[in-house]
Design an enzyme around this catalytic site. Structure first.
Site, PDB file in Angstrom:
ATOM      1  N   LYS A   1       2.736   9.743   8.151  1.00  0.00           N
ATOM      2  CA  LYS A   1       1.925   9.369   9.183  1.00  0.00           C
ATOM      3  C   LYS A   1       2.821  10.262  10.768  1.00  0.00           C
ATOM      4  O   LYS A   1       2.230  11.197  11.002  1.00  0.00           O
ATOM      5  CB  LYS A   1       2.131   7.890   9.384  1.00  0.00           C
ATOM      6  CG  LYS A   1       1.372   7.212   8.356  1.00  0.00           C
ATOM      7  CD  LYS A   1       0.421   5.952   8.859  1.00  0.00           C
ATOM      8  CE  LYS A   1      -0.751   5.674   7.914  1.00  0.00           C
ATOM      9  NZ  LYS A   1      -0.299   5.075   6.602  1.00  0.00           N
TER      10      LYS A   1
ATOM     11  N   PHE B   1       1.011  -1.139   0.141  1.00  0.00           N
ATOM     12  CA  PHE B   1       0.057  -0.037   0.033  1.00  0.00           C
ATOM     13  C   PHE B   1       0.756   1.223  -0.150  1.00  0.00           C
ATOM     14  O   PHE B   1       1.732   1.397   1.019  1.00  0.00           O
ATOM     15  CB  PHE B   1      -0.773   0.238   1.296  1.00  0.00           C
ATOM     16  CG  PHE B   1      -1.651   1.180   1.248  1.00  0.00           C
ATOM     17  CD1 PHE B   1      -2.712   1.346   0.444  1.00  0.00           C
ATOM     18  CD2 PHE B   1      -1.334   2.344   1.813  1.00  0.00           C
ATOM     19  CE1 PHE B   1      -3.706   2.256   0.178  1.00  0.00           C
ATOM     20  CE2 PHE B   1      -2.208   3.560   2.048  1.00  0.00           C
ATOM     21  CZ  PHE B   1      -3.482   3.570   1.082  1.00  0.00           C
TER      22      PHE B   1
ATOM     23  N   ASP C   1       9.091   2.874   1.384  1.00  0.00           N
ATOM     24  CA  ASP C   1       8.198   3.332   2.027  1.00  0.00           C
ATOM     25  C   ASP C   1       8.086   3.197   3.446  1.00  0.00           C
ATOM     26  O   ASP C   1       7.672   2.183   3.931  1.00  0.00           O
ATOM     27  CB  ASP C   1       6.763   2.906   1.015  1.00  0.00           C
ATOM     28  CG  ASP C   1       5.667   3.492   1.687  1.00  0.00           C
ATOM     29  OD1 ASP C   1       5.773   4.240   2.632  1.00  0.00           O
ATOM     30  OD2 ASP C   1       4.631   3.470   1.229  1.00  0.00           O
TER      31      ASP C   1
HETATM   32  C1  LIG Z   1      -0.442   5.314   5.146  1.00  0.00           C
HETATM   33  C2  LIG Z   1       0.306   4.959   4.146  1.00  0.00           C
HETATM   34  C3  LIG Z   1       0.377   5.494   2.902  1.00  0.00           C
HETATM   35  C4  LIG Z   1      -0.488   6.769   2.517  1.00  0.00           C
HETATM   36  O1  LIG Z   1      -0.407   8.003   3.419  1.00  0.00           O
HETATM   37  P1  LIG Z   1      -1.526   8.815   3.195  1.00  0.00           P
HETATM   38  O2  LIG Z   1      -0.834  10.110   3.984  1.00  0.00           O
HETATM   39  O3  LIG Z   1      -2.662   8.379   3.600  1.00  0.00           O
HETATM   40  O4  LIG Z   1      -1.205   9.401   1.902  1.00  0.00           O
HETATM   41  C5  LIG Z   1       1.375   5.181   2.226  1.00  0.00           C
HETATM   42  N1  LIG Z   1       2.295   3.976   2.439  1.00  0.00           N
HETATM   43  C6  LIG Z   1       2.107   3.360   3.594  1.00  0.00           C
HETATM   44  C7  LIG Z   1       3.313   2.178   3.835  1.00  0.00           C
HETATM   45  C8  LIG Z   1       1.087   3.795   4.541  1.00  0.00           C
HETATM   46  O5  LIG Z   1       0.910   2.943   5.660  1.00  0.00           O
END
Ligand SMILES: *Cc1c(COP(=O)(O)O)cnc(C)c1O
Length: 391
Positions: A247, A133, A218
């Site tokens: 986050k 994700f 990420d």
């Molecule tokens: C939450 C998340 C995102 C997206 O972040 P947003 O601030 O909602 O755009 C991308 N990558 C990972 C691994 C995440 O947990």
């Protein structure tokens, strides 16, 4: 359940629990009726320092009085200070600031394209993982390896290749002369807290070195102390070339960042990328304090210590109930796999004043603030046992 406010003017894209949140402090939230909840979600792994941490509140107050916004047409000292602290405490040499995780990913994708075009003879593909994700904007969504996120929104951005997570052979087979970068979460969060095999990330690093492509981690969810080190890559002993954060980065205020070493950090030239709000003075000051607090106030030590305590309790529970599958995680990013539906469990925990969340359908995910105590864990573990006995 009766709600105090009217939510009917909001688009229907969320499915919120019927709790109208009014206030927070540390690991606790209170609803508009004054009912208290122990929060083992911390947003979605956002409020790593707990709700309304005094140091963050103080910084927000002082900085708001001083200056809230100025554009990137001017030098922003707090942005420079944040970048310095992030680079001093990571592999990175350069930072770009945005406002969310998805935007941090977009910056990383654009860096990959520039890298491929300038250093790899026009290569433009990014290899990403199934189950991953990376966010909801078009680039980030196209990078994401989950059909449920993408279905119904095509055509997507081209140039992404998905391989099974944790399988080094398929990474090696997917690399071609078109490959510019490999993008991975060190631990897959939204996919149910999936930890790769021990040498996987190291082997991916070796592929990147051999092929001259860039490795992007990420760390939007795994970063900011969540796994017991400031960034998860430290725990795996593998540094990327590019890393995305969001986050927990600004303690709950919206901020994303794309960090890079010198292989990728100098690719953007003036005009190549920008953000109106990114790296503003208020939020940059708050993020710097969040990073420094995470490093200096024993937050990482607490995360490791209480995380191990929590995990061993959860493993004990696993031995007691046959519908509990794997318990997995690192630091305070923990998933408990249930071999049955799990939505009633979240609801029953909520009735007991405890907030946990569900990911990948049947994984109960615990991402509490990193400042929780053993006593907080005891409350959650005992409630979980009660709920499991009841169902
Ligand atoms: C939450 C998340 C995102 C997206 O972040 P947003 O601030 O909602 O755009 C991308 N990558 C990972 C691994 C995440 O947990």
């Amino acid at each position: 359940m009766d709600l105090k406010y009217n939510y009917s003017h909001l688009m229907n894209n969320y499915l919120p629990a019927p709790i109208e949140v009014a206030r927070g402090e540390g690991a606790y939230l209170w609803d508009v009726n004054g009912r208290r909840y122990l929060d083992f979600t911390a947003g979605v792994a956002v409020a790593n320092l707990g709700h309304s941490h005094p140091k963050l509140v103080k910084t927000i107050r002082e900085e708001a009085q001083n200056l809230i916004h100025v554009s990137n047409l001017f030098r922003i000292p707090p942005q420079a200070e944040l970048a310095r602290v992030l680079c001093e405490n990571s592999f990175a040499d350069k930072c770009f600031f945005a406002n969310s995780g998805a935007e941090a990913i977009e910056a990383a994708i654009k860096l990959s394209r520039k890298f491929g075009i300038e250093k790899k003879g026009g290569a433009h593909e990014v290899i990403a993982a199934e189950g991953s994700f990376h966010g909801r904007t078009f680039g980030a969504m196209s990078a994401t390896g989950q059909a449920k996120i993408k279905d119904g929104f095509g055509p997507l951005v081209s140039g992404f290749v998905h391989v099974p997570y944790g399988d080094i052979r398929s990474v090696e087979e997917a690399v071609t002369e078109k490959t510019a970068a490999i993008l991975l979460e060190p631990i897959q969060g939204e996919n149910g807290v999936v930890i790769p095999p021990p040498d996987y990330l190291k082997e991916v690093r070796e592929v990147c070195n051999r092929e001259g492509i860039i490795l992007i981690f990420d760390e939007i969810q795994t970063g900011m102390g969540r796994t017991g080190t400031l960034f998860a890559y430290e725990g795996f002993g593998v540094a990327p070339d590019v890393m995305t954060l969001a986050k927990g980065l600004a303690g709950g205020l919206p901020m994303g960042a794309c960090l890079a070493n010198d292989r990728a950090g100098d690719l953007f030239k003036p005009g190549d990328h920008a953000s109106t709000f990114g790296g503003g003075p208020l939020i940059s000051s708050v993020a710097r304090v969040a990073v420094e607090t995470t490093i200096n106030d024993g937050v990482l030590e607490n995360c490791r210590e209480v995380g191990e305590y929590f995990m061993s309790d959860l493993r004990e529970i696993k031995g007691e109930f046959d519908f509990v599958g794997e318990v997995r995680g690192k630091g305070l990013m923990i998933g408990m796999v249930l071999e049955r539906g799990a939505s009633d469990i979240v609801k029953k925990m909520m009735e007991r004043g405890i907030l946990v969340n569900l990911t990948a359908k049947n994984v109960v995910r615990f991402t509490p603030p990193l400042i929780i105590t053993r006593a907080d864990v005891d409350i959650v573990v005992s409630a979980l046992r009660d709920v499991f006995l009841e169902i």
